[in-house]
Motif scaffolding. Structure first.
Motif, PDB file in Angstrom:
ATOM      1  N   THR A  57     -79.592  34.486 -12.450  1.00 15.00           N
ATOM      2  CA  THR A  57     -79.959  33.352 -13.304  1.00 15.00           C
ATOM      3  C   THR A  57     -79.963  33.737 -14.777  1.00 15.00           C
ATOM      4  O   THR A  57     -80.398  32.956 -15.618  1.00 15.00           O
ATOM      5  N   GLY A  58     -79.505  34.931 -15.097  1.00 13.69           N
ATOM      6  CA  GLY A  58     -79.457  35.366 -16.487  1.00 13.69           C
ATOM      7  C   GLY A  58     -80.673  36.146 -16.932  1.00 13.69           C
ATOM      8  O   GLY A  58     -80.695  36.674 -18.047  1.00 13.69           O
ATOM      9  N   ALA A  59     -81.701  36.199 -16.100  1.00 15.46           N
ATOM     10  CA  ALA A  59     -82.922  36.934 -16.458  1.00 15.46           C
ATOM     11  C   ALA A  59     -83.688  37.247 -15.191  1.00 15.46           C
ATOM     12  O   ALA A  59     -83.421  36.671 -14.128  1.00 15.46           O
ATOM     13  N   LEU A  60     -84.637  38.146 -15.304  1.00  9.28           N
ATOM     14  CA  LEU A  60     -85.494  38.492 -14.175  1.00  9.28           C
ATOM     15  C   LEU A  60     -86.902  38.726 -14.721  1.00  9.28           C
ATOM     16  O   LEU A  60     -87.086  39.417 -15.722  1.00  9.28           O
ATOM     17  N   VAL A  61     -87.892  38.143 -14.042  1.00  7.10           N
ATOM     18  CA  VAL A  61     -89.262  38.233 -14.521  1.00  7.10           C
ATOM     19  C   VAL A  61     -89.756  39.670 -14.498  1.00  7.10           C
ATOM     20  O   VAL A  61     -90.341  40.167 -15.460  1.00  7.10           O
ATOM     21  N   GLY A  62     -89.537  40.376 -13.399  1.00  4.51           N
ATOM     22  CA  GLY A  62     -90.030  41.745 -13.280  1.00  4.51           C
ATOM     23  C   GLY A  62     -91.494  41.769 -12.909  1.00  4.51           C
ATOM     24  O   GLY A  62     -92.050  40.797 -12.390  1.00  4.51           O
ATOM     25  N   GLY A  63     -92.148  42.903 -13.168  1.00  7.38           N
ATOM     26  CA  GLY A  63     -93.548  43.054 -12.816  1.00  7.38           C
ATOM     27  C   GLY A  63     -93.757  44.221 -11.873  1.00  7.38           C
ATOM     28  O   GLY A  63     -93.003  45.194 -11.875  1.00  7.38           O
ATOM     29  N   THR A  64     -94.770  44.108 -11.031  1.00  7.38           N
ATOM     30  CA  THR A  64     -95.145  45.187 -10.117  1.00  7.38           C
ATOM     31  C   THR A  64     -94.565  44.952  -8.735  1.00  7.38           C
ATOM     32  O   THR A  64     -94.592  43.831  -8.225  1.00  7.38           O
ATOM     33  N   VAL A  65     -94.054  46.023  -8.121  1.00  3.19           N
ATOM     34  CA  VAL A  65     -93.464  45.909  -6.796  1.00  3.19           C
ATOM     35  C   VAL A  65     -93.769  47.182  -6.011  1.00  3.19           C
ATOM     36  O   VAL A  65     -93.825  48.278  -6.572  1.00  3.19           O
ATOM     37  N   THR A  66     -93.986  47.016  -4.721  1.00  6.52           N
ATOM     38  CA  THR A  66     -94.230  48.137  -3.826  1.00  6.52           C
ATOM     39  C   THR A  66     -92.996  48.373  -2.965  1.00  6.52           C
ATOM     40  O   THR A  66     -92.461  47.423  -2.384  1.00  6.52           O
ATOM     41  N   VAL A  67     -92.563  49.611  -2.881  1.00  2.00           N
ATOM     42  CA  VAL A  67     -91.321  49.965  -2.186  1.00  2.00           C
ATOM     43  C   VAL A  67     -91.572  51.182  -1.303  1.00  2.00           C
ATOM     44  O   VAL A  67     -92.262  52.120  -1.709  1.00  2.00           O
ATOM     45  N   ASP A  68     -91.004  51.175  -0.100  1.00  2.00           N
ATOM     46  CA  ASP A  68     -90.964  52.372   0.721  1.00  2.00           C
ATOM     47  C   ASP A  68     -89.634  53.056   0.438  1.00  2.00           C
ATOM     48  O   ASP A  68     -88.582  52.632   0.924  1.00  2.00           O
ATOM     49  N   ALA A  69     -89.682  54.108  -0.386  1.00  2.00           N
ATOM     50  CA  ALA A  69     -88.468  54.827  -0.783  1.00  2.00           C
ATOM     51  C   ALA A  69     -88.290  56.115  -0.001  1.00  2.00           C
ATOM     52  O   ALA A  69     -87.605  57.029  -0.453  1.00  2.00           O
ATOM     53  N   SER A  70     -88.892  56.184   1.186  1.00  2.00           N
ATOM     54  CA  SER A  70     -88.812  57.424   1.961  1.00  2.00           C
ATOM     55  C   SER A  70     -87.412  57.684   2.510  1.00  2.00           C
ATOM     56  O   SER A  70     -87.106  58.808   2.907  1.00  2.00           O
ATOM     57  N   SER A  71     -86.560  56.666   2.522  1.00  2.00           N
ATOM     58  CA  SER A  71     -85.192  56.871   2.996  1.00  2.00           C
ATOM     59  C   SER A  71     -84.224  57.164   1.863  1.00  2.00           C
ATOM     60  O   SER A  71     -83.135  57.690   2.099  1.00  2.00           O
ATOM     61  N   SER A  72     -84.602  56.843   0.618  1.00  2.00           N
ATOM     62  CA  SER A  72     -83.707  57.121  -0.500  1.00  2.00           C
ATOM     63  C   SER A  72     -84.451  56.996  -1.824  1.00  2.00           C
ATOM     64  O   SER A  72     -85.063  55.962  -2.107  1.00  2.00           O
ATOM     65  N   SER A  73     -84.351  58.031  -2.646  1.00  2.00           N
ATOM     66  CA  SER A  73     -84.921  57.977  -3.990  1.00  2.00           C
ATOM     67  C   SER A  73     -84.206  56.953  -4.852  1.00  2.00           C
ATOM     68  O   SER A  73     -84.739  56.499  -5.874  1.00  2.00           O
ATOM     69  N   GLN A  74     -82.992  56.575  -4.451  1.00  2.00           N
ATOM     70  CA  GLN A  74     -82.218  55.613  -5.239  1.00  2.00           C
ATOM     71  C   GLN A  74     -82.886  54.243  -5.295  1.00  2.00           C
ATOM     72  O   GLN A  74     -82.616  53.470  -6.212  1.00  2.00           O
ATOM     73  N   PHE A  75     -83.763  53.927  -4.338  1.00  2.00           N
ATOM     74  CA  PHE A  75     -84.485  52.661  -4.409  1.00  2.00           C
ATOM     75  C   PHE A  75     -85.326  52.609  -5.685  1.00  2.00           C
ATOM     76  O   PHE A  75     -85.392  51.576  -6.359  1.00  2.00           O
ATOM     77  N   VAL A  76     -85.982  53.712  -6.008  1.00  2.00           N
ATOM     78  CA  VAL A  76     -86.808  53.766  -7.210  1.00  2.00           C
ATOM     79  C   VAL A  76     -85.927  53.766  -8.462  1.00  2.00           C
ATOM     80  O   VAL A  76     -86.136  52.986  -9.397  1.00  2.00           O
ATOM     81  N   SER A  77     -84.921  54.631  -8.480  1.00  2.00           N
ATOM     82  CA  SER A  77     -84.042  54.716  -9.647  1.00  2.00           C
ATOM     83  C   SER A  77     -83.369  53.390  -9.960  1.00  2.00           C
ATOM     84  O   SER A  77     -83.219  53.006 -11.129  1.00  2.00           O
TER      85      SER A  77
END
Length: 441
Positions: free
Chosen positions: A164-184
């Motif tokens: 949509t041309g923009a993203l609100v962003g903010g806080t998100v919880t992620v399980d990155a135990s399968s790949s550090s690339q999720f965080v990056s």
């Protein structure tokens, strides 16, 4: 006969290797630099980039989104071996667009957050194996941050990001135990989100943490404000403040992980290899090769020209936790199969989700050559046995192919199936390998 059906006779070393090997640029740094340059507020340069399948797919993906990525093969730089560069021209991101990710983890994970900033639909697809690789962490996070993603409930490719041309962003919880690339992936685009981003990891420890450190350092160099755990922040929490990124002139370091087979060649043949421009300080996981291969019987020193590594005539087994440097596992396993004592490689269960199931593939192929390799819950147990020649299958995995080449140095008759898969990160590997042995490519 297709490239995948061809078998490359791995050269056998008749003498200790003695060579200078110029390793191409880091894939990890190249693709991060391209993303940051695309999101910057001014044009920038990525000099001495890796030009391989993965990085070309990243450049093409950015072009599909409207970014200018221009070749400048005669650009100048004071760094030895310079001259090759991409000039990156930021532009409004837009669709409709289609992005081919191939089987590149960085492309399939780093570009969806960028696509969420585009005005229009962006469809992602890739090689059949890409459909099996974990992507749900990025998809779910983007939805929490305000994006609309259509993936048919698979948590995997193919998928469409409705930008949509923009993203609100903010806080998100992620399980990155399968790949550090999720965080990056989320951090790299975070400065362009309206509220920035705070990424909280929950779950088993994140693998390949040095890659997140690389992301943080490159973001800061581009002008972003980043809070990271390793700098005294909250454990498993990263914060990126919204703000403009600088267009920079970035020189890419040599890919130290891709130096692994060449250093291994010195180790198993009792030879010497010099890798020019090895950095004194780096966030690349491949820098740990110095410690790993020294423990396995080699010796190394940083000299003015780079890193000089020598074998001593003995190759020892190793007990090593490779959780942070999993990409080094295939070549380390190959060396371990040639050692004088058993090895245990631990902390690498996540390799089952890489380009192929690397643990199963290594066990299967080394055993087919007479080895004794067994899978453990989180790694491999390798007991050296006399090896013999045979076909070493690569499963379209570049690091399996380079591991096979190392075995072939001291085991006559090893044939590498689909050595062309090395083009993913190490273009012209067969010629580089032949040059290592003093032969013509």
């Amino acid at each position: 006969m297709t490239a995948a059906e061809q078998h490359w006779p791995a050269p056998t070393a008749t003498d200790p290797v003695d060579a200078v090997v110029t390793v191409p640029g880091s894939k990890s740094a190249t693709n991060r630099a391209l993303v940051l340059a695309a999101l910057a507020s001014q044009p920038g340069y990525v000099r001495r980039p890796l030009r391989s399948r993965d990085s070309l797919l990243m450049a093409d993906g950015l072009r599909a989104l409207g970014i200018g990525v221009e070749d400048e093969l005669n650009s100048s730089t004071g760094v030895s071996g310079g001259g090759d560069a991409w000039r990156v021209l930021p532009a409004p991101l837009g669709g409709p667009a289609r992005v081919d990710v191939g089987n590149a983890g960085t492309v399939m994970r780093f570009l969806p957050p960028v696509a969420a900033l585009a005005d229009g639909d962006v469809h992602f697809d890739g090689d059949p194996r890409s459909h099996e690789r974990p992507l749900g962490g990025v998809i779910d996070a983007l939805r929490v941050l305000g994006a609309r993603v259509e993936d048919g409930g698979r948590g995997a490719l193919p998928m469409t990001v409705h930008g949509t041309g923009a993203l609100v962003g903010g806080t998100v919880t992620v399980d990155a135990s399968s790949s550090s690339q999720f965080v990056s992936a989320l951090l790299l685009s975070g400065p362009r989100f309206q509220n920035g981003v705070e990424v909280r990891h929950v779950g088993a420890p994140v693998p390949s943490m040095p890659h997140i450190r690389m992301t943080v350092e490159m973001l800061r160099a581009a002008g972003a404000q980043v809070d990271a755990p390793e700098d005294g922040g909250v454990p498993d929490v990263w914060r990126v403040t919204p703000g403009a990124l600088l267009g920079r002139d970035v020189v890419v370091e040599p890919d130290l992980s891709n130096a692994a087979p060449f250093l291994a060649a010195a180790l198993v043949t009792a030879g010497t290899v010099l890798i020019p421009d090895w950095p004194e300080r780096t966030s690349q996981p491949g820098d740990q090769l110095r410690d790993l291969f020294t423990r396995m019987g080699g010796s190394c020193e940083l000299v003015e020209e780079g890193l000089r590594f020598s074998g001593t005539g003995r190759v020892h087994g190793i007990d090593a936790d490779l959780h942070a440097v999993g990409e080094l596992t295939p070549v380390v396993a190959a060396v371990a199969a040639l050692a004088d004592s058993p090895s245990t490689l631990r902390g690498i269960a996540h390799l089952r989700l890489h380009e192929t199931d690397r643990l199963a593939a290594l066990a299967r192929e080394l055993n087919a050559l007479g080895g004794e390799v067994s899978e453990t819950e989180d790694g491999l147990r390798i007991v050296p046995r006399p090896l013999h020649g045979g076909v070493f299958h690569t499963y379209e995995d570049h690091r399996l192919a380079t591991a096979a080449a190392v075995i072939g140095l001291v085991v006559p008759g090893v044939e590498v199936e689909n050595v062309a898969t090395t083009a993913k990160t190490l273009p012209d590997f067969p010629d580089l390998w032949s040059g290592l042995l003093g032969a013509k490519g």
